[in-house]
Design a protein around this motif. Structure first.
Motif, PDB file in Angstrom:
ATOM      1  N   LYS A 134      26.605  45.628   9.682  1.00 59.22           N
ATOM      2  CA  LYS A 134      27.845  45.244  10.255  1.00 59.22           C
ATOM      3  C   LYS A 134      27.687  44.680  11.845  1.00 59.22           C
ATOM      4  N   MET A 135      26.157  45.423  11.947  1.00 58.43           N
ATOM      5  CA  MET A 135      26.109  44.915  13.103  1.00 58.43           C
ATOM      6  C   MET A 135      25.154  43.963  13.290  1.00 58.43           C
ATOM      7  N   ILE A 136      24.610  43.707  12.105  1.00 61.33           N
ATOM      8  CA  ILE A 136      24.100  42.025  11.421  1.00 61.33           C
ATOM      9  C   ILE A 136      24.838  41.210  10.986  1.00 61.33           C
ATOM     10  N   ARG A 137      25.257  41.477  10.904  1.00 60.13           N
ATOM     11  CA  ARG A 137      26.451  40.496  10.631  1.00 60.13           C
ATOM     12  C   ARG A 137      27.102  39.705  12.239  1.00 60.13           C
ATOM     13  N   VAL A 138      27.313  40.656  12.806  1.00 58.06           N
ATOM     14  CA  VAL A 138      27.939  39.860  14.790  1.00 58.06           C
ATOM     15  C   VAL A 138      26.748  39.149  14.606  1.00 58.06           C
ATOM     16  N   VAL A 139      25.418  39.682  14.615  1.00 59.67           N
ATOM     17  CA  VAL A 139      24.407  39.425  15.213  1.00 59.67           C
ATOM     18  C   VAL A 139      24.091  37.791  14.749  1.00 59.67           C
ATOM     19  N   VAL A 140      24.331  37.235  13.641  1.00 58.85           N
ATOM     20  CA  VAL A 140      24.468  36.420  13.139  1.00 58.85           C
ATOM     21  C   VAL A 140      25.341  35.335  13.126  1.00 58.85           C
ATOM     22  N   LEU A 141      26.621  35.946  13.274  1.00 63.08           N
ATOM     23  CA  LEU A 141      27.593  34.876  13.978  1.00 63.08           C
ATOM     24  C   LEU A 141      26.851  34.191  15.684  1.00 63.08           C
ATOM     25  N   LEU A 142      26.662  35.645  16.223  1.00 59.83           N
ATOM     26  CA  LEU A 142      26.195  35.390  18.340  1.00 59.83           C
ATOM     27  C   LEU A 142      24.842  33.837  17.854  1.00 59.83           C
ATOM     28  N   LEU A 143      23.878  34.327  16.515  1.00 56.18           N
ATOM     29  CA  LEU A 143      22.720  33.559  16.304  1.00 56.18           C
ATOM     30  C   LEU A 143      23.512  31.544  16.753  1.00 56.18           C
ATOM     31  N   TYR A 144      24.008  32.275  15.880  1.00 55.28           N
ATOM     32  CA  TYR A 144      24.466  30.667  15.308  1.00 55.28           C
ATOM     33  C   TYR A 144      25.921  30.157  16.082  1.00 55.28           C
ATOM     34  N   LEU A 145      26.344  30.311  16.918  1.00 56.23           N
ATOM     35  CA  LEU A 145      26.814  30.091  18.225  1.00 56.23           C
ATOM     36  C   LEU A 145      25.918  29.745  19.607  1.00 56.23           C
ATOM     37  N   THR A 146      25.310  30.321  19.282  1.00 60.66           N
ATOM     38  CA  THR A 146      24.026  30.316  20.977  1.00 60.66           C
ATOM     39  C   THR A 146      23.030  28.956  20.281  1.00 60.66           C
ATOM     40  N   CYS A 147      22.479  28.762  19.508  1.00 61.69           N
ATOM     41  CA  CYS A 147      20.832  28.281  19.122  1.00 61.69           C
ATOM     42  C   CYS A 147      22.011  27.058  18.566  1.00 61.69           C
ATOM     43  N   TRP A 148      23.731  26.489  18.416  1.00 63.56           N
ATOM     44  CA  TRP A 148      24.518  25.178  18.289  1.00 63.56           C
ATOM     45  C   TRP A 148      24.943  25.025  19.450  1.00 63.56           C
ATOM     46  N   GLY A 149      25.486  25.911  20.130  1.00 57.69           N
ATOM     47  CA  GLY A 149      25.938  25.468  21.870  1.00 57.69           C
ATOM     48  C   GLY A 149      25.919  25.268  22.352  1.00 57.69           C
ATOM     49  N   ILE A 150      24.824  26.191  22.958  1.00 56.90           N
ATOM     50  CA  ILE A 150      23.956  25.801  24.249  1.00 56.90           C
ATOM     51  C   ILE A 150      23.619  24.638  23.914  1.00 56.90           C
ATOM     52  N   PRO A 151      22.601  24.248  23.374  1.00 56.86           N
ATOM     53  CA  PRO A 151      22.118  23.372  23.406  1.00 56.86           C
ATOM     54  C   PRO A 151      23.464  22.019  22.936  1.00 56.86           C
ATOM     55  N   ALA A 152      23.794  21.670  22.430  1.00 48.17           N
ATOM     56  CA  ALA A 152      24.928  21.125  22.913  1.00 48.17           C
ATOM     57  C   ALA A 152      25.476  21.203  24.152  1.00 48.17           C
ATOM     58  N   THR A 153      26.041  22.090  24.896  1.00 50.16           N
ATOM     59  CA  THR A 153      26.234  22.393  26.002  1.00 50.16           C
ATOM     60  C   THR A 153      25.185  21.438  27.517  1.00 50.16           C
ATOM     61  N   LEU A 154      24.093  21.864  27.358  1.00 45.28           N
ATOM     62  CA  LEU A 154      22.573  21.192  28.325  1.00 45.28           C
ATOM     63  C   LEU A 154      23.159  19.685  27.731  1.00 45.28           C
ATOM     64  N   THR A 155      22.815  19.307  26.913  1.00 41.53           N
ATOM     65  CA  THR A 155      23.396  17.827  26.944  1.00 41.53           C
ATOM     66  C   THR A 155      23.847  16.897  26.674  1.00 41.53           C
ATOM     67  N   THR A 156      24.719  17.837  26.703  1.00 42.18           N
ATOM     68  CA  THR A 156      26.358  16.977  27.110  1.00 42.18           C
ATOM     69  C   THR A 156      26.523  16.902  28.510  1.00 42.18           C
ATOM     70  N   TRP A 157      25.560  18.125  29.938  1.00 43.83           N
ATOM     71  CA  TRP A 157      25.442  18.160  31.232  1.00 43.83           C
ATOM     72  C   TRP A 157      24.695  16.839  31.295  1.00 43.83           C
TER      73      TRP A 157
END
Length: 367
Positions: A134-157
């Motif tokens: 259960k914890m691993i599934r949450v971790v994987v979801l957070l990885l997807y959000l982090t690894c795609w979301g943070i670069p998109a935010t920084l690139t936009t800025w």
């Protein structure tokens, strides 16, 4: 991507050599990343979660290498218009737009690549050490959000503030974050941090720490099984080789990525006037390292993975070009859970202690 000192011209010979070498590195890295992606699509047994994360990393490495390769091929030096009284190069239209697109894509890809590298270490830690689904599934979801979301935010800025452009001090000759302040080092420091340095340092610390924890966990399991007399020789060999292979992750990452940080620490943060030879050497190492992760990954995750290696060697075996005892090579080179072959042939022992060993080497990362 190095920032370097403020200069108004290139050292044509040295920069040309660096650009040609960087071009070769980009091509090899692109090929390596493509092979990793292709192997995941073609070879069903290796379609595991850790391989899926590796594919995301390879997509970003491929994108980064191709973006830089396009910048090198375009050769922005040939499209600079003269601006009197300014050290900042101005590109002619439409190369100024192409530069921003190429630099923005490369910026996004390199930040995402660094985060996905951390993601592999994070996933392996939770799968091997924590091992709670259960914890691993949450971790994987957070990885997807982090690894795609943070670069998109920084690139936009950085695109919004027009921080992407061509700089004479670029390590390889492609567009990247440019120096915003020509009179002080304040702007340079901010750009250096948001460019690569912060993410490289964070990734280095995280990867080294997590790989170290996994290493000690594996050693602890080996000692426990030796003391309980439940350790079979093949299980011991598997774990030891897995442990050794694991150490390559932080070592390769540091070797490839450290040169940007070293250069910026010396020239941007401390304003050291480097000798020409040292500056050229650091730029060369950075240009190679920034674009070579795909090449190193294909060696680590494909060449040394028996399932992948056998698949791509089939055409040569059919024509009789390659012979040898493949089973012996598989036994010597196998590292199942890290390389994710998906094989379960090591996990069918009746002894509970051996079952615990195989769960570390196979089940925990092929789920």
């Amino acid at each position: 991507m190095l920032l370097g000192n403020n200069t108004c011209h290139h050292d044509n010979i040295s920069d040309l050599i660096i650009q040609y070498i960087a071009m070769v590195a980009c091509i090899l890295s692109s090929i390596g990343s493509f092979i990793i992606i292709l192997s995941y699509l073609l070879i069903r047994p290796i379609r595991t979660k850790v391989r899926e994360i590796l594919v995301h990393l390879s997509v970003m490495d491929l994108t980064y290498s191709l973006a830089n390769l396009i910048g090198l091929i375009l050769n922005y030096d040939n499209h600079i218009k003269e601006v009197s009284g300014s050290c900042e190069p101005k590109l002619t239209h439409p190369y100024d737009i192409i530069c921003k697109v190429q630099g923005g894509v490369a910026f996004y890809a390199t930040i995402s690549s660094l985060l996905w590298t951390s993601g592999i270490a994070v996933y392996l830690y939770f799968r091997v050490v924590v091992n709670k689904d259960k914890m691993i599934r949450v971790v994987v979801l957070l990885l997807y959000l982090t690894c795609w979301g943070i670069p998109a935010t920084l690139t936009t800025w950085v695109l919004y503030v027009e921080a992407i452009g061509y700089d004479y001090s670029s390590s390889g000759g492609w567009c990247a974050l440019k120096q915003k302040s020509q009179s002080t080092h304040t702007g340079d420091v901010v750009i250096a941090i948001f460019n690569n340095d912060l993410w490289i340092m964070l990734t280095t610390v995280l990867v080294v720490m997590l790989c170290g924890l996994i290493h000690f966990h594996i050693r602890k399991q080996l000692r426990f099984m030796k003391e309980s007399h439940t350790l079979l020789s093949n299980s011991a060999t598997e774990l030891q080789r897995t442990d050794t292979k694991l150490l390559f992750i932080p070592v390769i990452f540091i070797i490839l990525r450290i040169w940007d940080v070293v250069f910026n620490v010396l020239t941007v943060y401390n304003s050291v006037d480097l000798p020409t030879g040292v500056e050229i050497t650091l730029k060369l190492l950075a240009a190679i390292g920034d674009s070579s992760q795909g090449l190193c990954n294909v060696v680590l995750y494909c060449v040394f993975t028996p399932t992948v290696r056998r698949y791509f060697m089939k055409p040569f075996n059919r024509c009789g070009c390659c012979h040898g005892d493949e089973e012996e090579r598989q036994r010597l080179l196998s590292s199942t859970w890290l390389l994710s072959t998906g094989s379960s042939r090591h996990g069918h022992h009746s002894n509970s202690g051996v079952m615990r060993t195989s769960s570390i080497s196979s089940k925990q990362v092929t789920t």
